[in-house]
Design an enzyme around this catalytic site. Structure first.
Site, PDB file in Angstrom:
ATOM      1  N   TYR A  11     -12.420   8.724  -9.329  1.00 53.43           N
ATOM      2  CA  TYR A  11     -11.782  10.052  -9.391  1.00 53.43           C
ATOM      3  C   TYR A  11     -11.313  10.400 -10.808  1.00 53.43           C
ATOM      4  O   TYR A  11     -11.802  11.352 -11.430  1.00 53.43           O
ATOM      5  CB  TYR A  11     -10.614  10.018  -8.401  1.00 53.43           C
ATOM      6  CG  TYR A  11      -9.652  11.172  -8.402  1.00 53.43           C
ATOM      7  CD1 TYR A  11     -10.083  12.492  -8.501  1.00 53.43           C
ATOM      8  CD2 TYR A  11      -8.273  10.935  -8.262  1.00 53.43           C
ATOM      9  CE1 TYR A  11      -9.169  13.546  -8.468  1.00 53.43           C
ATOM     10  CE2 TYR A  11      -7.366  11.973  -8.214  1.00 53.43           C
ATOM     11  CZ  TYR A  11      -7.816  13.272  -8.327  1.00 53.43           C
ATOM     12  OH  TYR A  11      -6.904  14.297  -8.271  1.00 53.43           O
ATOM     13  N   PHE A  71     -10.035   2.300 -16.434  1.00 51.55           N
ATOM     14  CA  PHE A  71      -9.582   2.854 -15.146  1.00 51.55           C
ATOM     15  C   PHE A  71      -9.925   1.936 -13.977  1.00 51.55           C
ATOM     16  O   PHE A  71      -9.358   2.080 -12.900  1.00 51.55           O
ATOM     17  CB  PHE A  71     -10.284   4.200 -14.869  1.00 51.55           C
ATOM     18  CG  PHE A  71     -10.018   5.260 -15.903  1.00 51.55           C
ATOM     19  CD1 PHE A  71      -8.945   6.113 -15.770  1.00 51.55           C
ATOM     20  CD2 PHE A  71     -10.843   5.391 -17.002  1.00 51.55           C
ATOM     21  CE1 PHE A  71      -8.682   7.079 -16.721  1.00 51.55           C
ATOM     22  CE2 PHE A  71     -10.596   6.356 -17.967  1.00 51.55           C
ATOM     23  CZ  PHE A  71      -9.519   7.205 -17.828  1.00 51.55           C
ATOM     24  N   THR A 115       0.712   2.508 -13.843  1.00 50.87           N
ATOM     25  CA  THR A 115       1.172   3.244 -12.666  1.00 50.87           C
ATOM     26  C   THR A 115       2.690   3.260 -12.560  1.00 50.87           C
ATOM     27  O   THR A 115       3.374   2.334 -13.038  1.00 50.87           O
ATOM     28  CB  THR A 115       0.599   2.588 -11.391  1.00 50.87           C
ATOM     29  OG1 THR A 115       1.274   3.136 -10.248  1.00 50.87           O
ATOM     30  CG2 THR A 115       0.809   1.083 -11.370  1.00 50.87           C
ATOM     31  N   TYR A 139       0.222  -4.325  -5.728  1.00 52.10           N
ATOM     32  CA  TYR A 139      -0.515  -3.423  -6.626  1.00 52.10           C
ATOM     33  C   TYR A 139       0.268  -3.235  -7.938  1.00 52.10           C
ATOM     34  O   TYR A 139      -0.274  -3.391  -9.033  1.00 52.10           O
ATOM     35  CB  TYR A 139      -0.741  -2.086  -5.906  1.00 52.10           C
ATOM     36  CG  TYR A 139      -1.196  -0.965  -6.798  1.00 52.10           C
ATOM     37  CD1 TYR A 139      -2.446  -0.989  -7.404  1.00 52.10           C
ATOM     38  CD2 TYR A 139      -0.357   0.134  -7.046  1.00 52.10           C
ATOM     39  CE1 TYR A 139      -2.855   0.056  -8.233  1.00 52.10           C
ATOM     40  CE2 TYR A 139      -0.761   1.174  -7.859  1.00 52.10           C
ATOM     41  CZ  TYR A 139      -2.002   1.129  -8.455  1.00 52.10           C
ATOM     42  OH  TYR A 139      -2.398   2.161  -9.274  1.00 52.10           O
ATOM     43  N   PHE A 167       2.034   8.975 -12.242  1.00 49.37           N
ATOM     44  CA  PHE A 167       2.679   9.163 -10.952  1.00 49.37           C
ATOM     45  C   PHE A 167       1.567   9.655 -10.008  1.00 49.37           C
ATOM     46  O   PHE A 167       0.408   9.326 -10.231  1.00 49.37           O
ATOM     47  CB  PHE A 167       3.920  10.053 -11.129  1.00 49.37           C
ATOM     48  CG  PHE A 167       5.044   9.260 -11.772  1.00 49.37           C
ATOM     49  CD1 PHE A 167       4.900   8.692 -13.042  1.00 49.37           C
ATOM     50  CD2 PHE A 167       6.211   8.994 -11.081  1.00 49.37           C
ATOM     51  CE1 PHE A 167       5.890   7.883 -13.611  1.00 49.37           C
ATOM     52  CE2 PHE A 167       7.214   8.199 -11.642  1.00 49.37           C
ATOM     53  CZ  PHE A 167       7.053   7.653 -12.910  1.00 49.37           C
ATOM     54  N   LEU A 186      -1.686  10.704   0.237  1.00 50.51           N
ATOM     55  CA  LEU A 186      -1.141  11.672   1.197  1.00 50.51           C
ATOM     56  C   LEU A 186      -1.869  13.025   1.190  1.00 50.51           C
ATOM     57  O   LEU A 186      -2.263  13.521   2.250  1.00 50.51           O
ATOM     58  CB  LEU A 186       0.352  11.883   0.883  1.00 50.51           C
ATOM     59  CG  LEU A 186       1.057  12.941   1.720  1.00 50.51           C
ATOM     60  CD1 LEU A 186       1.102  12.525   3.185  1.00 50.51           C
ATOM     61  CD2 LEU A 186       2.487  13.169   1.185  1.00 50.51           C
ATOM     62  N   ARG A 217       8.128  11.725  -4.076  1.00 47.92           N
ATOM     63  CA  ARG A 217       7.198  11.355  -5.150  1.00 47.92           C
ATOM     64  C   ARG A 217       7.034  12.516  -6.126  1.00 47.92           C
ATOM     65  O   ARG A 217       7.242  13.671  -5.772  1.00 47.92           O
ATOM     66  CB  ARG A 217       5.799  11.031  -4.566  1.00 47.92           C
ATOM     67  CG  ARG A 217       5.778   9.812  -3.658  1.00 47.92           C
ATOM     68  CD  ARG A 217       5.922   8.515  -4.435  1.00 47.92           C
ATOM     69  NE  ARG A 217       5.903   7.342  -3.562  1.00 47.92           N
ATOM     70  CZ  ARG A 217       6.975   6.819  -2.967  1.00 47.92           C
ATOM     71  NH1 ARG A 217       8.175   7.358  -3.148  1.00 47.92           N
ATOM     72  NH2 ARG A 217       6.880   5.753  -2.208  1.00 47.92           N
TER      73      ARG A 217
HETATM   74  N1  LIG Z   1      -5.051   8.068  -8.130  1.00 46.30           N
HETATM   75  C1  LIG Z   1      -3.778   7.932  -8.430  1.00 46.30           C
HETATM   76  O1  LIG Z   1      -2.912   8.697  -7.951  1.00 46.30           O
HETATM   77  C2  LIG Z   1      -3.334   6.844  -9.403  1.00 46.30           C
HETATM   78  C3  LIG Z   1      -1.960   6.691  -9.662  1.00 46.30           C
HETATM   79  C4  LIG Z   1      -1.553   5.701 -10.552  1.00 46.30           C
HETATM   80  C5  LIG Z   1      -2.486   4.908 -11.192  1.00 46.30           C
HETATM   81  N2  LIG Z   1      -3.800   5.051 -10.910  1.00 46.30           N
HETATM   82  C6  LIG Z   1      -4.761   4.164 -11.587  1.00 46.30           C
HETATM   83  O2  LIG Z   1      -5.788   4.933 -12.157  1.00 46.30           O
HETATM   84  C7  LIG Z   1      -7.032   4.240 -12.132  1.00 46.30           C
HETATM   85  C8  LIG Z   1      -8.107   5.136 -11.540  1.00 46.30           C
HETATM   86  O3  LIG Z   1      -7.675   5.561 -10.248  1.00 46.30           O
HETATM   87  P1  LIG Z   1      -8.636   6.444  -9.342  1.00 46.30           P
HETATM   88  O4  LIG Z   1      -7.755   7.209  -8.412  1.00 46.30           O
HETATM   89  O5  LIG Z   1      -9.614   7.165 -10.189  1.00 46.30           O
HETATM   90  O6  LIG Z   1      -9.349   5.286  -8.515  1.00 46.30           O
HETATM   91  P2  LIG Z   1     -10.863   5.216  -7.979  1.00 46.30           P
HETATM   92  O7  LIG Z   1     -10.855   4.216  -6.885  1.00 46.30           O
HETATM   93  O8  LIG Z   1     -11.389   6.566  -7.696  1.00 46.30           O
HETATM   94  O9  LIG Z   1     -11.641   4.629  -9.233  1.00 46.30           O
HETATM   95  C9  LIG Z   1     -11.627   3.255  -9.556  1.00 46.30           C
HETATM   96  C10 LIG Z   1     -13.043   2.866  -9.905  1.00 46.30           C
HETATM   97  O10 LIG Z   1     -13.052   1.496 -10.307  1.00 46.30           O
HETATM   98  C11 LIG Z   1     -14.244   0.905  -9.788  1.00 46.30           C
HETATM   99  N3  LIG Z   1     -14.000  -0.527  -9.703  1.00 46.30           N
HETATM  100  C12 LIG Z   1     -13.158  -1.188  -8.854  1.00 46.30           C
HETATM  101  N4  LIG Z   1     -13.193  -2.501  -9.102  1.00 46.30           N
HETATM  102  C13 LIG Z   1     -14.073  -2.686 -10.138  1.00 46.30           C
HETATM  103  C14 LIG Z   1     -14.529  -3.817 -10.861  1.00 46.30           C
HETATM  104  N5  LIG Z   1     -14.096  -5.045 -10.573  1.00 46.30           N
HETATM  105  N6  LIG Z   1     -15.416  -3.614 -11.841  1.00 46.30           N
HETATM  106  C15 LIG Z   1     -15.870  -2.381 -12.138  1.00 46.30           C
HETATM  107  N7  LIG Z   1     -15.486  -1.270 -11.496  1.00 46.30           N
HETATM  108  C16 LIG Z   1     -14.584  -1.420 -10.512  1.00 46.30           C
HETATM  109  C17 LIG Z   1     -14.486   1.558  -8.445  1.00 46.30           C
HETATM  110  O11 LIG Z   1     -15.809   1.486  -8.001  1.00 46.30           O
HETATM  111  C18 LIG Z   1     -14.040   2.990  -8.739  1.00 46.30           C
HETATM  112  O12 LIG Z   1     -15.122   3.810  -9.142  1.00 46.30           O
HETATM  113  C19 LIG Z   1      -6.784   2.973 -11.327  1.00 46.30           C
HETATM  114  O13 LIG Z   1      -6.657   1.898 -12.221  1.00 46.30           O
HETATM  115  C20 LIG Z   1      -5.475   3.234 -10.609  1.00 46.30           C
HETATM  116  O14 LIG Z   1      -4.727   2.056 -10.408  1.00 46.30           O
HETATM  117  C21 LIG Z   1      -4.246   6.005 -10.024  1.00 46.30           C
END
Ligand SMILES: NC(=O)c1ccc[n+]([C@@H]2O[C@H](COP(=O)([O-])OP(=O)(O)OC[C@H]3O[C@@H](n4cnc5c(N)ncnc54)[C@H](O)[C@@H]3O)[C@@H](O)[C@H]2O)c1
Length: 317
Positions: A11, A71, A115, A139, A167, A186, A217
């Site tokens: 995403y 990411f 995060t 996490y 956030f 959510l 949140r």
């Molecule tokens: N979405 C949120 O609200 C949010 C909030 C805080 C932090 N984050 C952090 O932001 C980052 C991106 O979040 P997102 O919502 O885009 O998540 P997402 O799940 O859409 O994207 C994560 C991507 O990482 C890839 N992935 C997972 N494990 C892997 C590995 N071992 N090797 C290679 N690729 C791998 C997945 O295939 C996926 O495409 C994450 O690190 C997440 O912890 C997200």
């Protein structure tokens, strides 16, 4: 710049990749597609299907990366309490493999997706970057460990690192939006319930010490969040690990969020009340003063209605 984006099929990584390409950067995405489909990678980026554990082969084969935006990882706090080992392995072990590969390849700049979960149940809100770090779920533990690794690498070998502590991220950008499998967030869950794709939307915990009993949140539009990454790239400095919170500084309870979803979609949601989930903090609201002051970052879409509206438009496509 020549940039490596890990998790660019996901995403946020996918949307940041689009912005980086638009800004004229040369972007290679690595992603193992474990939780996202391959079509999440913007077609103009170079894509290599690869896990974090094997990223050294990419950094060795394709020399000349100027920086990494990291990411990739597992993102569901609830799941992390059930499968802690998997979260430590992917999030922390994977990041260690990446940092080792970067060191060996002489790549010394990184922007990391951290995060709000690193703060756990904060002593007060809004939460500054200097707040106590005490995650309440695995996490958050696994992400905090990476922040600590980055601080160590910056001090020891001059790595230039920025941790962006997001956030709750919502919304879409130019046809790219949230498609998590399984979905745990959510707002997309509520929107899917509004579409009739889910029978119910669960509210976890109605006895929190908050005005309506549900957890609070801070939400941030993915477009604002993505823009902060370009600013963070410019702020990287050798030997420094900088940390920035990214949120709006306003808290919304779960019930308030669901009310906005009902307004935007014109539906009545099938809400069911459930007990609290292990590891869920009561209230997480960001102070993003540092990002505003040091990065010159200002959210352009701070309202929940704009975020939910854009997420709804994406889901209906
Ligand atoms: N979405 C949120 O609200 C949010 C909030 C805080 C932090 N984050 C952090 O932001 C980052 C991106 O979040 P997102 O919502 O885009 O998540 P997402 O799940 O859409 O994207 C994560 C991507 O990482 C890839 N992935 C997972 N494990 C892997 C590995 N071992 N090797 C290679 N690729 C791998 C997945 O295939 C996926 O495409 C994450 O690190 C997440 O912890 C997200």
């Amino acid at each position: 710049m020549k940039l490596l984006v890990t998790g660019g099929a996901g995403y946020i990584g996918g949307i940041v990749t689009t912005m980086l390409l638009d800004a004229g950067h040369d972007v290679t995405v690595v992603d193992d597609l474990s939780t996202s489909p391959a079509d999440g990678v913007p077609p103009r980026a170079t894509f290599i299907e690869c896990g974090l554990a094997d990223v050294a082969t990419v950094l060795t084969r394709e020399a000349g990366f100027d920086a990494v935006l990291h990411f990739a990882g597992l993102i569901a706090a609830g799941e992390s309490m059930q499968q802690p080992g998997r979260y430590w392995h992917v999030n922390t072990g994977g990041s260690l493999a990446l940092l080792t590969a970067m060191r060996d390849a002489g790549v010394d700049r990184i922007v990391f997706s951290s995060t709000a979960a690193v703060y756990g149940d904060p002593e007060s809100v809004p939460i500054p970057e200097t707040a106590r770090l005490k995650p309440t779920n695995v996490y958050g533990d696994t992400k905090l460990a990476v922040d600590l690794m980055l601080a160590g690498e910056a001090a020891a070998r001059g790595l230039a690192a920025v941790s962006l502590r997001y956030f709750n991220v919502v919304g879409s950008y130019r046809g790219q939006g949230e498609r998590h499998t399984p979905e745990t967030h959510l707002i997309p869950l509520a929107l899917e319930a509004a579409q009739g794709k889910r029978d119910q939307i669960a509210v976890f915990g109605t006895d929190y010490p908050t005005p309506d009993g549900t957890a609070i949140r801070d939400y941030i539009h993915v477009e604002d969040l993505a823009r902060a990454h370009l600013l963070a790239l410019a702020a990287l400095a050798p030997g420094e690990h900088k940390v920035y919170n990214l949120g709006n500084g306003s808290g919304f309870s779960v019930r308030e969020v669901l009310a906005v979803v009902e307004q935007v979609t014109g539906t009545t949601l099938p809400v069911v009340e459930r007990p609290r989930r292990a590891g869920d903090p009561v209230e997480l609201v960001a102070s993003s003063k540092r990002a505003r002051a040091e990065l010159g970052w200002t959210p352009a879409k701070p309202t929940l209605a704009a975020m939910v509206g854009d997420a709804w438009e994406f889901l209906q496509r």
